[in-house]
Design a protein around this motif. Structure first.
Motif, PDB file in Angstrom:
ATOM      1  N   GLY A   1     -13.633   4.699  -0.477  1.00  0.00           N
ATOM      2  CA  GLY A   1     -14.167   3.769  -1.245  1.00  0.00           C
ATOM      3  C   GLY A   1     -14.102   2.511  -0.539  1.00  0.00           C
ATOM      4  O   GLY A   1     -13.547   2.296   0.460  1.00  0.00           O
ATOM      5  N   ALA A   2     -14.309   1.442  -1.185  1.00  0.00           N
ATOM      6  CA  ALA A   2     -14.265  -0.143  -0.680  1.00  0.00           C
ATOM      7  C   ALA A   2     -14.256  -0.916  -1.954  1.00  0.00           C
ATOM      8  O   ALA A   2     -14.678  -0.832  -2.997  1.00  0.00           O
ATOM      9  N   VAL A   3     -13.271  -2.068  -1.421  1.00  0.00           N
ATOM     10  CA  VAL A   3     -13.196  -3.123  -2.611  1.00  0.00           C
ATOM     11  C   VAL A   3     -13.685  -4.237  -1.817  1.00  0.00           C
ATOM     12  O   VAL A   3     -13.303  -4.870  -0.458  1.00  0.00           O
ATOM     13  N   VAL A   4     -14.679  -4.868  -2.210  1.00  0.00           N
ATOM     14  CA  VAL A   4     -15.526  -6.210  -1.645  1.00  0.00           C
ATOM     15  C   VAL A   4     -14.814  -7.271  -2.549  1.00  0.00           C
ATOM     16  O   VAL A   4     -15.066  -7.404  -3.338  1.00  0.00           O
ATOM     17  N   ALA A   5     -14.268  -8.441  -1.633  1.00  0.00           N
ATOM     18  CA  ALA A   5     -13.731  -9.657  -2.375  1.00  0.00           C
ATOM     19  C   ALA A   5     -14.891 -10.422  -2.666  1.00  0.00           C
ATOM     20  O   ALA A   5     -16.136 -10.520  -2.062  1.00  0.00           O
TER      21      ALA A   5
ATOM     22  N   THR B   1      -5.672  -9.887  -9.287  1.00  0.00           N
ATOM     23  CA  THR B   1      -4.216 -10.556  -9.103  1.00  0.00           C
ATOM     24  C   THR B   1      -3.041 -10.282  -9.720  1.00  0.00           C
ATOM     25  O   THR B   1      -2.120 -10.577  -9.458  1.00  0.00           O
ATOM     26  N   ASN B   2      -3.180  -9.290 -10.590  1.00  0.00           N
ATOM     27  CA  ASN B   2      -1.965  -8.595 -11.229  1.00  0.00           C
ATOM     28  C   ASN B   2      -1.333  -8.107 -10.292  1.00  0.00           C
ATOM     29  O   ASN B   2      -1.698  -7.839  -9.176  1.00  0.00           O
ATOM     30  N   GLU B   3      -0.062  -8.215 -10.351  1.00  0.00           N
ATOM     31  CA  GLU B   3       0.831  -7.951  -9.378  1.00  0.00           C
ATOM     32  C   GLU B   3       0.870  -6.525  -8.632  1.00  0.00           C
ATOM     33  O   GLU B   3       0.871  -6.384  -7.637  1.00  0.00           O
ATOM     34  N   GLY B   4       0.631  -5.579  -9.461  1.00  0.00           N
ATOM     35  CA  GLY B   4       0.466  -4.359  -8.719  1.00  0.00           C
ATOM     36  C   GLY B   4      -0.826  -3.905  -8.283  1.00  0.00           C
ATOM     37  O   GLY B   4      -1.034  -3.011  -7.476  1.00  0.00           O
ATOM     38  N   TRP B   5      -1.986  -4.733  -8.718  1.00  0.00           N
ATOM     39  CA  TRP B   5      -3.023  -4.665  -7.902  1.00  0.00           C
ATOM     40  C   TRP B   5      -3.781  -5.512  -6.697  1.00  0.00           C
ATOM     41  O   TRP B   5      -4.654  -5.245  -6.189  1.00  0.00           O
ATOM     42  N   ALA B   6      -2.782  -6.407  -6.456  1.00  0.00           N
ATOM     43  CA  ALA B   6      -3.224  -7.753  -5.604  1.00  0.00           C
ATOM     44  C   ALA B   6      -3.536  -6.786  -4.198  1.00  0.00           C
ATOM     45  O   ALA B   6      -4.413  -7.337  -3.465  1.00  0.00           O
TER      46      ALA B   6
ATOM     47  N   LEU C   1      -5.073  -4.204  -3.409  1.00  0.00           N
ATOM     48  CA  LEU C   1      -6.468  -3.829  -3.228  1.00  0.00           C
ATOM     49  C   LEU C   1      -7.368  -4.689  -2.505  1.00  0.00           C
ATOM     50  O   LEU C   1      -8.427  -4.181  -1.980  1.00  0.00           O
ATOM     51  N   LEU C   2      -7.100  -6.075  -2.399  1.00  0.00           N
ATOM     52  CA  LEU C   2      -7.830  -6.961  -1.842  1.00  0.00           C
ATOM     53  C   LEU C   2      -7.404  -7.213  -0.171  1.00  0.00           C
ATOM     54  O   LEU C   2      -8.107  -7.696   0.400  1.00  0.00           O
ATOM     55  N   ASP C   3      -6.455  -6.491   0.087  1.00  0.00           N
ATOM     56  CA  ASP C   3      -5.909  -6.627   1.473  1.00  0.00           C
ATOM     57  C   ASP C   3      -6.386  -5.944   2.436  1.00  0.00           C
ATOM     58  O   ASP C   3      -6.929  -6.365   3.530  1.00  0.00           O
ATOM     59  N   ARG C   4      -7.181  -4.701   1.971  1.00  0.00           N
ATOM     60  CA  ARG C   4      -7.753  -3.865   3.043  1.00  0.00           C
ATOM     61  C   ARG C   4      -9.322  -3.615   2.432  1.00  0.00           C
ATOM     62  O   ARG C   4      -9.037  -2.921   1.317  1.00  0.00           O
ATOM     63  N   PRO C   5     -10.323  -3.607   2.741  1.00  0.00           N
ATOM     64  CA  PRO C   5     -11.486  -3.615   2.088  1.00  0.00           C
ATOM     65  C   PRO C   5     -11.791  -1.952   1.855  1.00  0.00           C
ATOM     66  O   PRO C   5     -12.735  -1.632   0.908  1.00  0.00           O
ATOM     67  N   PHE C   6     -11.244  -1.091   2.841  1.00  0.00           N
ATOM     68  CA  PHE C   6     -11.822   0.307   2.851  1.00  0.00           C
ATOM     69  C   PHE C   6     -10.667   1.168   2.265  1.00  0.00           C
ATOM     70  O   PHE C   6      -9.617   0.897   2.703  1.00  0.00           O
ATOM     71  N   LYS C   7     -10.724   1.997   1.503  1.00  0.00           N
ATOM     72  CA  LYS C   7      -9.721   2.447   0.648  1.00  0.00           C
ATOM     73  C   LYS C   7      -9.984   4.092   0.735  1.00  0.00           C
ATOM     74  O   LYS C   7     -11.074   4.558   0.631  1.00  0.00           O
TER      75      LYS C   7
END
Length: 252
Positions: free
Chosen positions: A54-58, A84-89, A91-97
């Motif tokens: 999948g992907a996360v698009v900022a 921006t939650n500490e555990g989820w930040a 997710l925005l570092d790499r777009p493809f997951k």
């Protein structure tokens, strides 16, 4: 500490065709394929999405997608501040997951709920932190499991919930469940459940014409007399008196 609050802009099932479409928006977007594959480009970086990827698009980032095969994806638009939650930040570092088997099950579950028209807001509220935990960390955090439990109870209050069944749903011991309710909500599981059921019964008494007996069964009380006793003991009124008072104060 407080229960994790999540907010979302929209959630839907979407398909793409051969024509490339480009866009950017003020919220973050998760693209989680259910079937087929989608070619996605995010500011020059290209990736192929399928049920395993999948992907996360900022927010504010140009992206384009297309597909040459039949496809369906779960699209989740969220306020980026949620991530921006500490555990989820991360997710925005790499777009493809990569989508793990556990995350796929969560995606498939919500896809079926949306397709069947049963995806209620409370359910989505509980599902989102579980998905974010699983995508970012591999396993849900304890607080996210509690959030999911509360959402499930609100969505299905008539189920015969007990502290044992709550603990099983949240995958924790009964003692840990009690401790977490005390830490996060300053109450016990049984007390929270009772007050939530009374709150839901009051909503139905105010906004529907359902019989008091039906309201009682719909909110987890054994019968009308049990609901009446609970309301009298906790909010010093009866269902009939509460409904009558609320209707008198409604605008004409």
């Amino acid at each position: 500490m407080t229960i994790i609050e999540t907010s979302f802009v929209d959630i839907e099932i979407r398909s793409y065709d051969e024509r490339p479409t480009s866009d950017k928006h003020a919220y973050a977007q998760l693209v989680l394929p259910v079937t087929g594959e989608v070619h996605l480009e995010i500011e020059g970086a290209r990736g192929r999405l399928d049920p395993f990827h999948g992907a996360v698009v900022a927010a504010g980032v140009w992206h384009a997608q297309r597909s040459i095969v039949d496809n369906r994806s779960l699209i989740l638009d969220v306020n980026e501040e949620v991530l921006t939650n500490e555990g989820w930040a991360g997710l925005l570092d790499r777009p493809f997951k990569e989508i793990s088997p556990a995350a796929r099950k969560l995606v498939e579950f919500m896809h079926l709920c949306i397709e069947g028209g049963t995806a209620q807001p409370a359910m989505i509220h509980g599902w989102m932190p579980l998905l974010f935990d699983t995508l970012a960390l591999g396993s849900p955090q304890v607080r996210s499991r509690l959030t999911a439990l509360l959402a499930q109870i609100e969505a299905q209050p008539a189920l015969p919930w007990s502290t044992d069944s709550m603990a099983r749903f949240a995958r924790m011991s009964v003692s840990r469940l009690h401790a977490l309710f005390r830490e996060e909500l300053d109450t016990s599981p049984r007390a929270w459940l009772l007050h939530k059921r009374i709150d839901l019964a009051c909503e139905l008494l105010t906004h529907t014409n359902r019989t008091i007996a039906d309201v009682a069964l719909s909110t987890g009380f054994a019968d009308q007399s049990v609901l009446t006793r609970a309301m009298r003991q906790n909010i010093d009124t009866t269902p009939a008196a509460y409904r009558g008072r609320r209707r008198e104060t409604k605008p004409k």
